[in-house]
Enzyme design. Sequence first.
Site, PDB file in Angstrom:
ATOM      1  N   GLY A  18     113.517  27.766  18.674  1.00 25.63           N
ATOM      2  CA  GLY A  18     113.937  27.248  20.212  1.00 25.63           C
ATOM      3  C   GLY A  18     112.831  26.817  20.885  1.00 25.63           C
ATOM      4  O   GLY A  18     112.863  26.724  22.079  1.00 25.63           O
ATOM      5  N   SER A  19     111.706  26.558  20.221  1.00 28.68           N
ATOM      6  CA  SER A  19     110.251  26.449  21.171  1.00 28.68           C
ATOM      7  C   SER A  19     110.238  24.970  21.634  1.00 28.68           C
ATOM      8  O   SER A  19     109.643  24.426  22.299  1.00 28.68           O
ATOM      9  CB  SER A  19     109.272  26.916  20.369  1.00 28.68           C
ATOM     10  OG  SER A  19     109.207  26.288  19.104  1.00 28.68           O
ATOM     11  N   VAL A  69     112.454  31.551   9.194  1.00 25.25           N
ATOM     12  CA  VAL A  69     113.903  31.867   9.009  1.00 25.25           C
ATOM     13  C   VAL A  69     113.874  31.873   7.478  1.00 25.25           C
ATOM     14  O   VAL A  69     115.189  31.915   6.799  1.00 25.25           O
ATOM     15  CB  VAL A  69     114.897  30.840   9.762  1.00 25.25           C
ATOM     16  CG1 VAL A  69     114.902  31.199  11.254  1.00 25.25           C
ATOM     17  CG2 VAL A  69     114.661  29.302   9.489  1.00 25.25           C
ATOM     18  N   ASN A  95     119.562  26.718  14.878  1.00 26.67           N
ATOM     19  CA  ASN A  95     119.031  25.406  15.005  1.00 26.67           C
ATOM     20  C   ASN A  95     117.850  25.054  14.144  1.00 26.67           C
ATOM     21  O   ASN A  95     117.583  23.847  13.886  1.00 26.67           O
ATOM     22  CB  ASN A  95     118.661  25.313  16.406  1.00 26.67           C
ATOM     23  CG  ASN A  95     117.775  24.118  16.854  1.00 26.67           C
ATOM     24  OD1 ASN A  95     118.252  22.943  16.781  1.00 26.67           O
ATOM     25  ND2 ASN A  95     116.404  24.235  17.128  1.00 26.67           N
ATOM     26  N   SER A 147     123.945  17.947  10.833  1.00 30.59           N
ATOM     27  CA  SER A 147     123.521  16.388  10.994  1.00 30.59           C
ATOM     28  C   SER A 147     124.502  15.475  10.491  1.00 30.59           C
ATOM     29  O   SER A 147     125.112  15.637   9.563  1.00 30.59           O
ATOM     30  CB  SER A 147     122.018  16.210  10.134  1.00 30.59           C
ATOM     31  OG  SER A 147     121.729  14.871  10.385  1.00 30.59           O
ATOM     32  N   TYR A 160     117.341  16.712   2.369  1.00 27.64           N
ATOM     33  CA  TYR A 160     117.715  17.003   3.877  1.00 27.64           C
ATOM     34  C   TYR A 160     119.263  16.896   3.957  1.00 27.64           C
ATOM     35  O   TYR A 160     119.876  17.784   4.395  1.00 27.64           O
ATOM     36  CB  TYR A 160     116.949  16.186   4.747  1.00 27.64           C
ATOM     37  CG  TYR A 160     117.269  16.533   6.268  1.00 27.64           C
ATOM     38  CD1 TYR A 160     116.925  17.602   6.890  1.00 27.64           C
ATOM     39  CD2 TYR A 160     118.523  15.603   7.016  1.00 27.64           C
ATOM     40  CE1 TYR A 160     117.096  17.532   8.184  1.00 27.64           C
ATOM     41  CE2 TYR A 160     118.594  15.778   8.181  1.00 27.64           C
ATOM     42  CZ  TYR A 160     117.850  16.545   9.065  1.00 27.64           C
ATOM     43  OH  TYR A 160     118.089  16.973  10.264  1.00 27.64           O
ATOM     44  N   ALA A 161     119.922  15.900   3.380  1.00 27.39           N
ATOM     45  CA  ALA A 161     121.162  15.614   3.434  1.00 27.39           C
ATOM     46  C   ALA A 161     122.142  16.618   2.663  1.00 27.39           C
ATOM     47  O   ALA A 161     123.091  17.127   3.156  1.00 27.39           O
ATOM     48  CB  ALA A 161     121.623  14.451   2.856  1.00 27.39           C
ATOM     49  N   SER A 163     121.109  19.697   2.382  1.00 28.29           N
ATOM     50  CA  SER A 163     121.112  21.048   3.078  1.00 28.29           C
ATOM     51  C   SER A 163     122.188  21.040   4.152  1.00 28.29           C
ATOM     52  O   SER A 163     122.570  22.042   4.623  1.00 28.29           O
ATOM     53  CB  SER A 163     119.576  21.132   3.478  1.00 28.29           C
ATOM     54  OG  SER A 163     119.201  20.232   4.797  1.00 28.29           O
TER      55      SER A 163
HETATM   56  P1  NDP Z   1     111.668  19.959  16.054  1.00 28.51           P
HETATM   57  O1  NDP Z   1     110.933  19.500  14.655  1.00 28.51           O
HETATM   58  O2  NDP Z   1     111.580  19.137  17.287  1.00 28.51           O
HETATM   59  O3  NDP Z   1     111.673  21.364  16.216  1.00 28.51           O
HETATM   60  C1  NDP Z   1     111.857  22.577  15.225  1.00 28.51           C
HETATM   61  C2  NDP Z   1     112.115  23.731  15.792  1.00 28.51           C
HETATM   62  O4  NDP Z   1     112.237  24.496  14.440  1.00 28.51           O
HETATM   63  C3  NDP Z   1     110.817  24.237  16.453  1.00 28.51           C
HETATM   64  O5  NDP Z   1     111.048  25.083  17.304  1.00 28.51           O
HETATM   65  C4  NDP Z   1     109.995  24.920  15.054  1.00 28.51           C
HETATM   66  O6  NDP Z   1     109.072  26.032  15.519  1.00 28.51           O
HETATM   67  C5  NDP Z   1     111.293  25.547  14.648  1.00 28.51           C
HETATM   68  N1  NDP Z   1     110.979  25.875  13.047  1.00 28.51           N
HETATM   69  C6  NDP Z   1     110.905  24.875  12.110  1.00 28.51           C
HETATM   70  N2  NDP Z   1     110.833  25.473  11.009  1.00 28.51           N
HETATM   71  C7  NDP Z   1     111.042  26.900  10.971  1.00 28.51           C
HETATM   72  C8  NDP Z   1     110.936  28.063  10.305  1.00 28.51           C
HETATM   73  N3  NDP Z   1     110.797  27.824   9.005  1.00 28.51           N
HETATM   74  N4  NDP Z   1     111.177  29.359  10.916  1.00 28.51           N
HETATM   75  C9  NDP Z   1     111.445  29.090  12.212  1.00 28.51           C
HETATM   76  N5  NDP Z   1     111.450  28.204  13.029  1.00 28.51           N
HETATM   77  C10 NDP Z   1     111.400  26.990  12.587  1.00 28.51           C
HETATM   78  O7  NDP Z   1     113.323  19.574  15.540  1.00 28.51           O
HETATM   79  P2  NDP Z   1     114.332  19.140  16.156  1.00 28.51           P
HETATM   80  O8  NDP Z   1     114.634  19.612  17.643  1.00 28.51           O
HETATM   81  O9  NDP Z   1     114.461  17.537  16.020  1.00 28.51           O
HETATM   82  O10 NDP Z   1     115.482  19.538  15.438  1.00 28.51           O
HETATM   83  C11 NDP Z   1     116.441  20.780  15.465  1.00 28.51           C
HETATM   84  C12 NDP Z   1     117.573  20.970  14.601  1.00 28.51           C
HETATM   85  O11 NDP Z   1     118.522  19.524  14.725  1.00 28.51           O
HETATM   86  C13 NDP Z   1     117.249  20.713  13.043  1.00 28.51           C
HETATM   87  O12 NDP Z   1     118.033  21.656  12.289  1.00 28.51           O
HETATM   88  C14 NDP Z   1     117.369  19.563  12.617  1.00 28.51           C
HETATM   89  O13 NDP Z   1     117.604  19.195  11.171  1.00 28.51           O
HETATM   90  C15 NDP Z   1     118.661  19.153  13.578  1.00 28.51           C
HETATM   91  N6  NDP Z   1     118.748  17.614  13.583  1.00 28.51           N
HETATM   92  C16 NDP Z   1     117.794  16.746  14.418  1.00 28.51           C
HETATM   93  C17 NDP Z   1     117.977  15.537  14.562  1.00 28.51           C
HETATM   94  C18 NDP Z   1     117.005  14.733  15.511  1.00 28.51           C
HETATM   95  O14 NDP Z   1     117.239  13.464  15.538  1.00 28.51           O
HETATM   96  N7  NDP Z   1     115.997  15.123  15.888  1.00 28.51           N
HETATM   97  C19 NDP Z   1     119.307  14.976  14.008  1.00 28.51           C
HETATM   98  C20 NDP Z   1     120.183  15.857  13.231  1.00 28.51           C
HETATM   99  C21 NDP Z   1     120.007  17.202  13.062  1.00 28.51           C
HETATM  100  P3  NDP Z   1     107.408  25.506  15.414  1.00 28.51           P
HETATM  101  O15 NDP Z   1     107.148  24.247  16.283  1.00 28.51           O
HETATM  102  O16 NDP Z   1     106.821  26.890  15.709  1.00 28.51           O
HETATM  103  O17 NDP Z   1     107.360  25.128  13.884  1.00 28.51           O
END
Ligand code: NDP
Length: 252
Positions: A18-19, A69, A95, A147, A160-161, A163
């Site tokens: 959520g960050s 996670v 998410n 996605s 990724y696909a 998953s």
């Molecule tokens: P970002 O990379 O912008 O943000 C990812 C978030 O997930 C951050 O808060 C990060 O925390 C956290 N995170 C990553 N790895 C872990 C972990 N192992 N445990 C806990 N938290 C974790 O990603 P998006 O906002 O772009 O994507 C969010 C979701 O949407 C994902 O599941 C992505 O696959 C999906 N998605 C995104 C698309 C896009 O175009 N952006 C398209 C389709 C799907 P920290 O910063 O502390 O690592």
Amino acid sequence: MNNQEKTQLKKVALITGGSRGIGRAICLRLAQDGYDIVFNYRSDEQAAQETKQACEAYGVSVCAVSCDVSDSAACDALIQKALEFGGRIDVLVNNAGITRDNLLMKLTDEDLDRVLEVNLKGPFYMMRAIARQMLRQKAGHIINMSSVVGIIGNAGQVNYAASKAAVIGMTKSLARELASRKICVNAVAPGMIATDMTAVLSEEAQEGILSQIPFRQMGQPEDVANMVAFLAGEQSGYITGQVFAVDGGMSC
Ligand code: NDP
């Protein structure tokens, strides 16, 4: 209204990752809707603090937890912490997600394992840990971030696909398991959304993807958050086991 009645009315949402990016937009949108918010992140403390403060500006209580996670025990502890904080969990949004993109022949075992650990096992651990509580509540909404790539595939994203397609199978199966208690389990499938995840793509790759989007523009995190807010709310109470694309027409 007394404090006990207020507590009874309070709803709690737990958002992983959520960050930043889409997760942050979801936290803000649900905070705007009056939910108390619990969110986790992996390592970016500053981004987490910014999200927390932005949510608190809506007058709700917020709890930010650092944990990974892909760690089963950490997911159990996160659910426990959320319950101690809010007393209940009305909405779980799985998410958090990562990419490790490459052409198949260049993908390493580690690239495959890490993406599956975070994107697939993470939501699995979270849903397993929360199921008993939601069954007890006889209510709840689980929303999994898939996605567009999990639906139509994408060269360079085999791991990724896989998953994200697996998340859809998991969503539909759990929807059937929990339907008798009126717990809704749905997936959202974003297209190309402007976040840090897509900012790392080369200009050429971005152009290539844009040419596949009928809207010819990227989506914003808020576009996805609006869909999540709908699925989290009472108006979606008869919807379960579905996948909602938020992709400017990319998968149509
Ligand atoms: P970002 O990379 O912008 O943000 C990812 C978030 O997930 C951050 O808060 C990060 O925390 C956290 N995170 C990553 N790895 C872990 C972990 N192992 N445990 C806990 N938290 C974790 O990603 P998006 O906002 O772009 O994507 C969010 C979701 O949407 C994902 O599941 C992505 O696959 C999906 N998605 C995104 C698309 C896009 O175009 N952006 C398209 C389709 C799907 P920290 O910063 O502390 O690592």
